[in-house]
Design an enzyme around this catalytic site. Structure first.
Site, PDB file in Angstrom:
ATOM      1  N   GLU A 117     -10.081  -9.272  -7.544  1.00  0.00           N
ATOM      2  CA  GLU A 117      -8.766  -8.364  -7.520  1.00  0.00           C
ATOM      3  C   GLU A 117      -7.518  -8.639  -8.563  1.00  0.00           C
ATOM      4  OE1 GLU A 117      -7.834  -9.112  -3.525  1.00  0.00           O
ATOM      5  OE2 GLU A 117      -9.783  -8.128  -2.860  1.00  0.00           O
TER       6      GLU A 117
ATOM      7  N   LYS B  65       0.736  -0.963   0.000  1.00  0.00           N
ATOM      8  CA  LYS B  65      -0.019   0.142   0.176  1.00  0.00           C
ATOM      9  C   LYS B  65       0.807   1.434   0.104  1.00  0.00           C
ATOM     10  CE  LYS B  65      -3.856  -2.185   2.441  1.00  0.00           C
ATOM     11  NZ  LYS B  65      -4.856  -2.111   3.635  1.00  0.00           N
TER      12      LYS B  65
ATOM     13  N   TYR C  44     -12.318  -1.575  -3.559  1.00  0.00           N
ATOM     14  CA  TYR C  44     -12.878  -1.724  -2.226  1.00  0.00           C
ATOM     15  C   TYR C  44     -14.323  -1.680  -1.965  1.00  0.00           C
ATOM     16  CZ  TYR C  44      -8.437  -1.973   0.197  1.00  0.00           C
ATOM     17  OH  TYR C  44      -7.297  -2.410   0.761  1.00  0.00           O
TER      18      TYR C  44
ATOM     19  N   HIS D 292      -1.919  -5.484   1.554  1.00  0.00           N
ATOM     20  CA  HIS D 292      -3.068  -5.973   1.075  1.00  0.00           C
ATOM     21  C   HIS D 292      -2.968  -7.525   0.805  1.00  0.00           C
ATOM     22  CE1 HIS D 292      -7.300  -6.654  -0.383  1.00  0.00           C
ATOM     23  NE2 HIS D 292      -6.773  -7.296  -1.377  1.00  0.00           N
TER      24      HIS D 292
ATOM     25  N   ASN E 114      -1.766  -0.014   6.758  1.00  0.00           N
ATOM     26  CA  ASN E 114      -1.243  -1.281   7.560  1.00  0.00           C
ATOM     27  C   ASN E 114      -0.503  -2.043   6.480  1.00  0.00           C
ATOM     28  OD1 ASN E 114      -3.286  -2.272   5.934  1.00  0.00           O
ATOM     29  ND2 ASN E 114      -4.454  -3.203   7.537  1.00  0.00           N
TER      30      ASN E 114
END
Ligand code: IDP
Length: 139
Positions: free
Chosen positions: A126, A9, A49, A115, A112
């Site tokens: 995805e 990310k 998302y 993914h 975080n």
């Protein structure tokens, strides 16, 4: 053999841990079969998302995911989806096990670092969201 989508990310790219993430997955028999750096628009992040659109953090999450470049990868290996999620650690880095990517590098529940797809159906969606068949190097 199973495939999963991995993203380093924008916070992970900014922190300079692309190589560390790739090193850990290669050390754990997850092969990179496709990889590129992208900078998502807000609309692209919202599409990615979409399953979370009702969650309270959706606006903030999609702002974050479109805030800078990210590295998207297709990983291949036995049980790749579950094994990559194990390497990532829990969503909240404070609850992530010792030695996981999020425990070692995340500083925020939202930012975080990585993914990973959570099921075969989401992995298929995805992977197709970012890569076409010619970009995935089947072996
Ligand atoms: P996962 O990435 O571990 O599969 P999900 O529940 O699918 O976790 O959430 C997707 C992403 O949304 C998380 O990785 C994180 O960036 C963000 N997120 C999840 N829960 C929260 C929260 O409570 N506050 C802020 N962001 C969150």
């Amino acid at each position: 053999m199973e495939r999963t989508l991995s993203i380093v990310k924008p916070d992970g790219v900014a922190k300079g841990v692309i190589g560390e993430v790739v090193k850990r997955l290669e050390a754990n028999a997850l092969k990179v079969v496709a990889m590129k750096m992208i900078h998502m628009t807000k609309a692209q992040a919202e599409g990615f998302y979409a399953v979370h659109r009702e969650r309270p953090f959706f606006g903030s999450l999609t702002d974050f995911m479109s805030s800078g470049p990210a590295v998207v990868m297709v990983l291949e290996g036995e049980n790749a989806i579950a094994r990559y999620r194990e390497l990532m650690g829990a969503t909240n880095y404070k609850e992530a096990a010792e030695g996981t990517i999020r425990r070692d590098f995340a500083t925020d529940i939202e930012k975080n670092v990585v993914h990973g797809s959570d099921a075969p159906e989401t992995a298929a969606f995805e992977i197709g969201y970012f890569f076409n068949a010619f970009e995935i190097n089947a072996r």
